[in-house]
Design a protein around this motif. Structure first.
Motif, mmCIF file in Angstrom:
data_model
loop_
_atom_site.group_PDB
_atom_site.id
_atom_site.type_symbol
_atom_site.label_atom_id
_atom_site.label_comp_id
_atom_site.label_asym_id
_atom_site.label_seq_id
_atom_site.Cartn_x
_atom_site.Cartn_y
_atom_site.Cartn_z
ATOM 1 N N UNK A 360 0.053 -1.610 0.041
ATOM 2 C CA UNK A 360 0.260 0.057 0.070
ATOM 3 C C UNK A 360 1.123 1.195 0.054
ATOM 4 N N UNK A 361 0.574 2.813 -0.311
ATOM 5 C CA UNK A 361 1.103 4.016 -0.474
ATOM 6 C C UNK A 361 1.139 3.846 1.264
ATOM 7 N N UNK A 362 2.976 3.975 1.751
ATOM 8 C CA UNK A 362 3.314 4.279 2.879
ATOM 9 C C UNK A 362 3.858 5.462 2.676
ATOM 10 N N UNK A 363 4.192 6.202 1.997
ATOM 11 C CA UNK A 363 4.849 7.601 1.875
ATOM 12 C C UNK A 363 3.842 8.587 1.768
ATOM 13 N N UNK A 364 4.374 10.233 2.322
ATOM 14 C CA UNK A 364 3.846 11.197 2.208
ATOM 15 C C UNK A 364 5.104 12.777 1.959
ATOM 16 N N UNK A 365 4.906 13.133 0.587
ATOM 17 C CA UNK A 365 5.761 14.091 0.206
ATOM 18 C C UNK A 365 5.327 15.337 0.181
ATOM 19 N N UNK A 366 4.980 16.081 0.767
ATOM 20 C CA UNK A 366 4.802 17.204 0.761
ATOM 21 C C UNK A 366 5.254 18.562 0.276
ATOM 22 N N UNK A 367 5.105 19.793 -0.569
ATOM 23 C CA UNK A 367 6.188 20.421 -1.370
ATOM 24 C C UNK A 367 5.071 21.891 -0.039
ATOM 25 N N UNK A 368 6.716 22.510 0.677
ATOM 26 C CA UNK A 368 6.633 23.513 0.982
ATOM 27 C C UNK A 368 6.973 24.722 0.715
ATOM 28 N N UNK A 369 6.625 26.367 0.809
ATOM 29 C CA UNK A 369 6.893 27.084 0.066
ATOM 30 C C UNK A 369 7.907 27.766 1.449
ATOM 31 N N UNK A 370 8.801 27.649 1.744
ATOM 32 C CA UNK A 370 9.922 27.918 2.557
ATOM 33 C C UNK A 370 10.917 27.462 3.066
ATOM 34 N N UNK A 371 11.842 26.881 3.221
ATOM 35 C CA UNK A 371 13.066 26.809 3.835
ATOM 36 C C UNK A 371 13.718 27.156 5.599
ATOM 37 N N UNK A 372 14.619 26.793 6.381
ATOM 38 C CA UNK A 372 15.214 26.877 6.912
ATOM 39 C C UNK A 372 15.987 25.734 7.965
ATOM 40 N N UNK A 373 16.387 26.205 8.795
ATOM 41 C CA UNK A 373 17.162 25.304 9.626
ATOM 42 C C UNK A 373 15.724 24.339 10.839
ATOM 43 N N UNK A 374 15.369 25.108 11.236
ATOM 44 C CA UNK A 374 13.899 24.376 11.683
ATOM 45 C C UNK A 374 12.494 24.256 10.848
ATOM 46 N N UNK A 375 11.902 23.256 10.612
ATOM 47 C CA UNK A 375 10.421 23.271 10.152
ATOM 48 C C UNK A 375 9.530 23.853 10.952
ATOM 49 N N UNK A 376 10.054 24.028 11.883
ATOM 50 C CA UNK A 376 8.784 25.098 12.713
ATOM 51 C C UNK A 376 9.190 26.374 13.148
ATOM 52 N N UNK A 377 10.484 26.948 12.452
ATOM 53 C CA UNK A 377 10.475 27.981 12.020
ATOM 54 C C UNK A 377 9.690 29.536 11.487
#
Length: 544
Positions: A360-377
């Motif tokens: 079954x599908x077991x991965x999700x890849x998602x495009x985000x419009x930012x970049x940084x050292x911390x994903x929560x930044x």
């Protein structure tokens, strides 16, 4: 109506604890007939902040302790002892008022798995009518999609060429495009769908509660903590509340419905004496009913990612330091209901298999419009890169590892101890390692070449499996999807049965994401909304 603390009645037919994604729906549906009095209790305040309306505001909301529970996990051994921030909504609408608004139902086979685990009425064909009932979607196959429901669902209202390039790059990498991942099949690459209307957040509070609050038989009590559920002779009889008016005990004539979420619901059961006897004894709580599964079976989506230096596109990195761009983006949202502010800075995903022979599908890849050292930044001070950037988030859809959470005190105001136990199962780390490699493959395709300058994190020098695993351990963070801690079933660790009744306690149900026995292979809010609809139907059936 929204009550002042001193205006609450002494008893109600139904008491719903938690005005979150599921609780708003339960309270709304139980009050529809006008025959029953319903009290909805919320620890947080009203959902009135401006940034709650814009999906882009989720980054701000998840850092504000006035609208979230600022939970933190214990140190996770497999992540180098790091603690993780696990914010949850503490406001009317719960996490649906602060989350990313991404609307994904999940994998058909996962719901069938719930049914096959002994939970009658929870297979995909059983829950599909409730998914259709809750949504108002603009198109799609009516066999699968709903029209006219309380929660508006929209396709992406952002026109950035890089989104199309990501989907085309997926096709070049052998991942076909899917026109509607909430339709017949979830698999493939797609622009995201959101629970928004004209780009404005459609939380459970907006969709269900705003109209229901006109009913005289529905009372909402905000800024009120439930301290304890009273149980007399094996039956839930009432709740102890604490707010500005002091401490009050309110009786339930029919049922108490616990909808405080995957952290709050097991915590409240335990402080009320319902849980594992040794754990309660250690915490100083008198045992009411031994139920060892309370707080067990904790599951979350750990997210890692690759960060890319970008060109020919603009996102959060430019918003942080460019006033003119912020004004343009703000005007586009205010007047047209579209653009970056209508998204949580994500625009597309690919639901795929980590290896060709995966069942079954077991991965999700998602495009985000930012970049940084911390994903929560969300600011330069917190690590946002000083140049255009993109991120491809990598999430394992169906984690095998199981954690736990339990109280350390009889005081409901003291947060429980959370042990995610990620990577307890080695398959989880294998799937994420494969996900990093596939994300790199997508980023290298010709369709994305005019937008990608270079990989920043983990960087090309991180190439062996061991190096990628080390990076995942250092970078992995929550996807804000905790579930499973009051799981539905009939085994020794089941907390509720397939009608969501707490095992061994009459007149008490749990209706929220904590009842999910496994991850529905998606973001969890759509499933939590469905659970609210189905749970309300089960309660109304019992009333008849």
């Amino acid at each position: 109506m929204n009550l002042a603390p001193g205006d609450v009645m002494s008893s109600y037919d139904y008491i719903v604890i938690g005005a979150g994604s599921s609780g708003c729906i339960v309270a709304s549906r139980l009050s529809e007939s006008g025959k029953h009095s319903v009290l909805l209790v919320e620890a947080g305040g009203p959902d009135k902040l401006f940034w709650m309306r814009a999906p882009l505001g989720t980054g701000q909301m998840l850092r504000r302790t006035d609208v979230i529970w600022p939970y933190e996990t214990e140190g996770v051994p497999a992540l180098g002892g790091r603690t993780l921030r696990w914010p949850r909504g503490r406001v009317v609408g719960g996490s649906s008022s602060v989350n990313g608004t991404i609307f994904i139902r999940g994998l058909r086979e996962e719901y069938d798995r719930w049914r096959d685990m002994g939970n009658g009425g929870w297979g995909y064909e059983d829950v599909l009518p409730f998914f259709r009932k809750l949504e108002d979607f603009e198109d799609g196959d009516p066999q699968y999609r709903g029209r006219g429901g309380p929660i508006s669902v929209e396709r992406l209202r952002l026109n950035l060429p890089v989104t199309r390039a990501f989907i085309d790059a997926c096709a070049e990498a052998g991942i076909p495009e899917n026109g509607d991942y909430n339709g017949a099949s979830i698999e493939g690459a797609s622009p995201l769908q959101f629970n928004t209307r004209y780009g404005r957040r459609q939380s459970a509070a907006v969709g269900y509660l705003s109209s229901a609050m006109k009913r005289k038989n529905l009372h909402l009590l905000t800024d009120t903590q439930v301290r304890k559920i009273h149980v007399v002779a094996g039956s839930a009889s009432g709740v102890v509340l604490q707010n500005a008016a002091g401490e009050q005990t309110i009786r339930a004539n029919r049922e108490i419905i616990l909808s405080a979420g995957a952290i709050g619901s097991p915590q409240l059961l335990e402080v009320s004496g319902i849980g594992s006897a040794p754990i309660l004894e250690k915490a100083g709580v008198a045992l009411v009913h031994h139920l060892p599964g309370v707080g067990e079976n904790l599951i979350d989506h750990l997210q890692t990612r690759i960060s890319l230096k970008a060109r020919n596109t603009a996102g959060l990195n430019e918003l942080v330091g460019n006033l003119a761009f912020r004004m343009k983006v703000g005007a586009e949202w205010l007047f047209l209901g579209r653009g970056l502010m209508s998204t949580p800075l994500a625009s597309a995903h690919a639901i795929i298999r980590s290896r060709p022979d995966a069942p079954l599908p077991d991965l999700k890849l998602q495009l985000h419009h930012f970049s940084g050292k911390d994903r929560m930044a969300y600011s330069k001070d917190l690590g946002i890169d000083p140049h255009p950037g993109l991120t491809i988030g990598v999430v394992q859809l169906s984690p095998r590892s199981r954690g736990r959470l339990h109280i350390a005190s009889p005081d409901a105001n003291i947060a429980p101890r959370i042990y995610p136990d990620q990577f307890e199962d080695e398959e989880d780390i294998r799937v994420l390692t494969s996900g990093i490699r596939i994300a790199r493959t997508i980023a290298s395709q010709a369709a994305l070449s005019r937008f990608v300058v270079a990989e920043l994190r983990p960087g090309a020098e991180t190439s062996s499996d061991d190096e990628i695993v080390d990076y995942i351990r250092q970078s992995g963070q929550t996807s804000y999807h905790p579930i499973g801690t009051c799981k539905m079933g009939n085994d020794d660790l089941a907390v509720v049965d397939d009608r969501l009744r707490v095992r061994g306690i009459d007149r008490l149900r749990v209706v929220d994401a904590s009842i999910m026995p496994t991850m529905p292979s998606s973001n969890t809010n759509a499933a939590a909304l469905m659970i609210g609809e189905k749970g309300a139907a089960l309660i109304r059936e019992a009333a008849v």
